[in-house]
Design a protein around this motif. Structure first.
Motif, mmCIF file in Angstrom:
data_model
loop_
_atom_site.group_PDB
_atom_site.id
_atom_site.type_symbol
_atom_site.label_atom_id
_atom_site.label_comp_id
_atom_site.label_asym_id
_atom_site.label_seq_id
_atom_site.Cartn_x
_atom_site.Cartn_y
_atom_site.Cartn_z
ATOM 1 N N LEU A 268 33.229 75.290 -16.167
ATOM 2 C CA LEU A 268 34.110 76.057 -15.283
ATOM 3 C C LEU A 268 35.500 76.196 -15.898
ATOM 4 N N LYS B 47 37.320 79.710 -17.122
ATOM 5 C CA LYS B 47 38.586 80.100 -16.500
ATOM 6 C C LYS B 47 39.675 80.287 -17.551
ATOM 7 N N LEU C 159 30.863 83.375 -15.858
ATOM 8 C CA LEU C 159 31.369 82.616 -14.721
ATOM 9 C C LEU C 159 30.583 82.941 -13.458
ATOM 10 N N ARG D 271 37.951 83.546 -4.554
ATOM 11 C CA ARG D 271 38.691 82.453 -5.201
ATOM 12 C C ARG D 271 38.692 82.607 -6.723
ATOM 13 N N TYR D 272 37.540 82.967 -7.285
ATOM 14 C CA TYR D 272 37.416 82.998 -8.742
ATOM 15 C C TYR D 272 37.466 84.415 -9.323
ATOM 16 N N ASP E 285 38.473 72.741 -7.864
ATOM 17 C CA ASP E 285 37.333 72.851 -8.774
ATOM 18 C C ASP E 285 36.507 71.570 -8.826
#
Length: 206
Positions: A199, A203, A79, A121-122, A29
């Motif tokens: 971020l 998350k 996000l 990835r996210y 990140d």
């Protein structure tokens, strides 16, 4: 024997990313935040002492999208707004819109592969047509406003020269959150820290 083509980038964390064959495990990140904070919009041009980073722009678009919503956005939608230009931080390049057609299909394919790795990835879902339309309204509003307040274009030039039909807004969407001087680009270290905070916040909310 033909050598296989590679395009390696060494991340600040020490990880390495092959831009031509990215995987979701090739950056952390902080790498992404640093890359976005050091990648500049408007070709790096600015009427301020510093240029505007993609990291700051990304937070602004997220906030504009939240401001325009009828109710609270879910964390995954926030996000996705925050990460809408994330591939530019991995690539280290934000192409001015008018030159993108000249970069060709190969460049578009490269950026799409990076986008796909980021979404994987996210855990980001793909855009629906309605969601993408809402995103583009926020993105265009950010662009029109940045053109005036950061890059120094007049409102007439935004409409007639840049061909952006969205009317720039006066108020900086980030000022209520962070204070400071409205529309002033942040230093890279500050942009990095604020992007990473957002971020991590999102998350943690998933």
């Amino acid at each position: 024997m033909m050598q296989e083509t590679r395009a390696w980038v060494r991340m600040p964390s020490g990880r390495r990313l092959d831009l031509l064959n990215p995987t979701p495990f090739d950056w952390d990140d902080a790498d992404l935040a640093i890359g976005l904070a050091r990648t500049y919009r408007w070709g790096g041009h600015s009427v301020w002492p510093l240029p505007l980073s993609v990291a700051q722009h990304s937070i602004a678009v997220m906030q504009l999208r939240k401001n325009a919503a009828r109710g609270p956005l879910d964390p995954l939608t926030e996000l996705r707004e925050l990460l809408h230009d994330a591939e530019e931080g991995l690539l280290g390049f934000d192409a001015i819109s008018v030159i993108k057609p000249f970069l060709g299909d190969a460049f578009r394919s490269l950026t799409l592969r990076l986008e796909q790795a980021i979404f994987l990835r996210y855990g980001l879902p793909g855009w629906t047509a309605a969601q993408h339309a809402s995103h583009k309204r926020a993105d265009r509003l950010a662009a029109a406003s940045e053109a005036v307040h950061v890059a120094g274009w007049t409102r007439d030039e935004v409409r007639n020269t840049l061909k952006i039909s969205t009317k720039p807004q006066i108020d900086d969407p980030l000022f209520p959150l962070y204070g400071g001087t409205p529309w002033e680009p942040w230093a890279p270290e500050l942009a990095c820290a604020r992007f990473l905070d957002e971020l991590n916040r999102l998350k943690a909310s998933l």
